[in-house]
Design an enzyme around this catalytic site. Sequence first.
Site, PDB file in Angstrom:
ATOM      1  N   ARG A  56      -4.209  -0.322 -19.739  1.00  0.00           N
ATOM      2  CA  ARG A  56      -5.103  -0.516 -18.792  1.00  0.00           C
ATOM      3  C   ARG A  56      -6.347  -0.501 -19.452  1.00  0.00           C
ATOM      4  O   ARG A  56      -6.874   0.752 -19.884  1.00  0.00           O
ATOM      5  CB  ARG A  56      -4.983   0.267 -17.482  1.00  0.00           C
ATOM      6  CG  ARG A  56      -6.250   0.142 -16.702  1.00  0.00           C
ATOM      7  CD  ARG A  56      -6.044   0.964 -15.452  1.00  0.00           C
ATOM      8  NE  ARG A  56      -5.149   0.020 -14.348  1.00  0.00           N
ATOM      9  CZ  ARG A  56      -5.141   0.266 -13.031  1.00  0.00           C
ATOM     10  NH1 ARG A  56      -6.115   1.158 -12.528  1.00  0.00           N
ATOM     11  NH2 ARG A  56      -4.293  -0.352 -12.410  1.00  0.00           N
ATOM     12  N   HIS A  58      -5.035  -8.919 -13.619  1.00  0.00           N
ATOM     13  CA  HIS A  58      -4.243  -7.667 -13.069  1.00  0.00           C
ATOM     14  C   HIS A  58      -2.743  -8.369 -12.798  1.00  0.00           C
ATOM     15  O   HIS A  58      -2.503  -8.446 -11.515  1.00  0.00           O
ATOM     16  CB  HIS A  58      -5.044  -6.962 -12.002  1.00  0.00           C
ATOM     17  CG  HIS A  58      -4.340  -5.928 -11.846  1.00  0.00           C
ATOM     18  ND1 HIS A  58      -3.376  -5.051 -12.153  1.00  0.00           N
ATOM     19  CD2 HIS A  58      -4.512  -4.898 -10.637  1.00  0.00           C
ATOM     20  CE1 HIS A  58      -3.045  -3.991 -11.849  1.00  0.00           C
ATOM     21  NE2 HIS A  58      -3.760  -3.681 -10.522  1.00  0.00           N
ATOM     22  N   GLN A  68      -0.168  -6.583 -10.668  1.00  0.00           N
ATOM     23  CA  GLN A  68      -0.311  -6.620  -9.271  1.00  0.00           C
ATOM     24  C   GLN A  68       0.117  -7.613  -8.536  1.00  0.00           C
ATOM     25  O   GLN A  68       0.774  -7.858  -7.359  1.00  0.00           O
ATOM     26  CB  GLN A  68      -1.879  -6.348  -8.803  1.00  0.00           C
ATOM     27  CG  GLN A  68      -2.390  -6.296  -7.579  1.00  0.00           C
ATOM     28  CD  GLN A  68      -1.999  -5.066  -6.661  1.00  0.00           C
ATOM     29  OE1 GLN A  68      -2.303  -4.011  -7.422  1.00  0.00           O
ATOM     30  NE2 GLN A  68      -1.313  -5.311  -5.677  1.00  0.00           N
ATOM     31  N   ASP A  89     -10.129  -6.978  -2.220  1.00  0.00           N
ATOM     32  CA  ASP A  89     -10.236  -6.135  -3.229  1.00  0.00           C
ATOM     33  C   ASP A  89     -11.611  -5.391  -3.168  1.00  0.00           C
ATOM     34  O   ASP A  89     -12.564  -5.879  -2.360  1.00  0.00           O
ATOM     35  CB  ASP A  89     -10.061  -6.663  -4.593  1.00  0.00           C
ATOM     36  CG  ASP A  89      -9.900  -5.943  -5.746  1.00  0.00           C
ATOM     37  OD1 ASP A  89     -10.049  -4.579  -5.534  1.00  0.00           O
ATOM     38  OD2 ASP A  89     -10.189  -6.289  -6.832  1.00  0.00           O
ATOM     39  N   CYS A 104      -5.201  -4.783  -2.733  1.00  0.00           N
ATOM     40  CA  CYS A 104      -4.131  -4.280  -3.967  1.00  0.00           C
ATOM     41  C   CYS A 104      -4.470  -2.639  -3.888  1.00  0.00           C
ATOM     42  O   CYS A 104      -3.854  -2.151  -4.440  1.00  0.00           O
ATOM     43  CB  CYS A 104      -4.928  -4.693  -5.125  1.00  0.00           C
ATOM     44  SG  CYS A 104      -6.543  -4.608  -5.284  1.00  0.00           S
ATOM     45  N   ARG A 111       4.871  -2.987  -6.186  1.00  0.00           N
ATOM     46  CA  ARG A 111       4.502  -2.840  -7.633  1.00  0.00           C
ATOM     47  C   ARG A 111       5.563  -2.345  -8.440  1.00  0.00           C
ATOM     48  O   ARG A 111       5.875  -2.748  -9.539  1.00  0.00           O
ATOM     49  CB  ARG A 111       3.237  -1.725  -7.725  1.00  0.00           C
ATOM     50  CG  ARG A 111       1.971  -2.002  -6.922  1.00  0.00           C
ATOM     51  CD  ARG A 111       1.371  -3.303  -7.572  1.00  0.00           C
ATOM     52  NE  ARG A 111       1.209  -3.217  -8.959  1.00  0.00           N
ATOM     53  CZ  ARG A 111       0.217  -2.291  -9.505  1.00  0.00           C
ATOM     54  NH1 ARG A 111      -0.640  -2.051  -8.967  1.00  0.00           N
ATOM     55  NH2 ARG A 111       0.126  -2.563 -10.975  1.00  0.00           N
TER      56      ARG A 111
HETATM   57  N1  NVA Z   1     -10.712  -4.998  -9.020  1.00  0.00           N
HETATM   58  C1  NVA Z   1     -10.411  -3.582  -8.995  1.00  0.00           C
HETATM   59  C2  NVA Z   1      -8.941  -3.427  -8.900  1.00  0.00           C
HETATM   60  C3  NVA Z   1      -8.321  -2.057  -8.892  1.00  0.00           C
HETATM   61  C4  NVA Z   1      -6.836  -1.933  -8.760  1.00  0.00           C
HETATM   62  C5  NVA Z   1     -10.813  -2.757 -10.377  1.00  0.00           C
HETATM   63  O1  NVA Z   1     -10.658  -3.356 -11.334  1.00  0.00           O
HETATM   64  O2  NVA Z   1     -11.301  -1.839 -10.016  1.00  0.00           O
HETATM   65  N1   CP Z   2      -3.793  -1.678  -7.380  1.00  0.00           N
HETATM   66  C1   CP Z   2      -3.851  -0.662  -8.325  1.00  0.00           C
HETATM   67  O1   CP Z   2      -3.678  -1.432  -9.480  1.00  0.00           O
HETATM   68  O2   CP Z   2      -4.096   0.576  -7.986  1.00  0.00           O
HETATM   69  P1   CP Z   2      -4.270   1.597  -9.276  1.00  0.00           P
HETATM   70  O3   CP Z   2      -5.912   1.286  -9.667  1.00  0.00           O
HETATM   71  O4   CP Z   2      -4.253   2.887  -8.297  1.00  0.00           O
HETATM   72  O5   CP Z   2      -3.305   1.593 -10.190  1.00  0.00           O
END
Ligand code: NVA
Ligand code: CP
Length: 308
Positions: free
Chosen positions: A104, A131, A134, A225, A265, A293
């Site tokens: 990540r 992502h 997800q 989101d 999400c 997930r």
């Molecule tokens: N768009 C959000 C998704 C979190 C799961 C982010 O990147 O923070």
């Molecule tokens: N939806 C998602 O990826 O959640 P987290 O940021 O908690 O992993």
Amino acid sequence: MSVKSLQGRDLLGLADLSASELKDLLQFAADLKRGTQKPTCQKVLGLLFYKASTRTRVSFSTAIYQLGGQVIDLNPKVTQVGRGEPISDTARVLDRYLDILAVRTFKQEDLETFAQYAKIPVINALTDLEHPCQILADLLTVQECFGELAGQTIAFLGDGNNVAHSLLLGCVLAGVNIRIASPAGYECDRAIVEKGKEIAIDGAEIILTEDPIAAVEGANALYTDVWASMGQEESARERIPLFQPYQINSHLLKHADPAAIILHCLPAHRGEEITDEAIEGKQSRVWDQAENRMHAQKALMASLLGVS
Ligand code: NVA
Ligand code: CP
């Protein structure tokens, strides 16, 4: 059955999958969830997360444990990569210890560098661009709710960012129509939209609009989101008035199909992109979505690892 053609591959973005691989992967995830298949392995997953995570971290960890494997948390704050060791060096070392790596991070290019130098499968656990894990869970959820994916319509309201990008690609690859409503200046990346047009099956439509009501009209699922993603906190305040018309609330929901489901999400900012009433209401499927997930990523890892 694990998806044989995925063995040894990476998942850096959703378009790394073909339409039939995506279909088979979702079927495998559904079988794993039902418990009709129980693949086992003794593989080691590394998690290298430069951003916070609850769902992705825990669902990946639980999934590998349930497969009989182990997880190592490679927190960049306590590993040398966080002190500037090049990704290319880190990746070549990690692949001598690990069987599979989930990353990540911010830049998609950094993820690509991990994948270029590590011979083991590398999974995108969220970047600024995509992502994909997800969206595997999201499509599994829609499939569970409606039986069939092809021909459904999902409306995404909000930022044309990582989640919207993977959703767009995943939808068209599954024959699902995707409508994305975003404020001007926050639309999806053009290259992602073009890719989506190239890979669409069964005539799946892509509609991009600034009009949230037009996007939601008759849709089978409404998805949102956060308005400011991780790394965009500084612009959070200025985004609020621009994104307000895109909030999922009872007013917007009236325009959707009466049997429409609500997806998010998570984490959610109640009162911003979604009201408390909508996320807690009868049409919300966000907890099933979060559970999925784990099933989807278990299917993914078993396939990339060639475990059956
Ligand atoms: N768009 C959000 C998704 C979190 C799961 C982010 O990147 O923070
Ligand atoms: N939806 C998602 O990826 O959640 P987290 O940021 O908690 O992993």
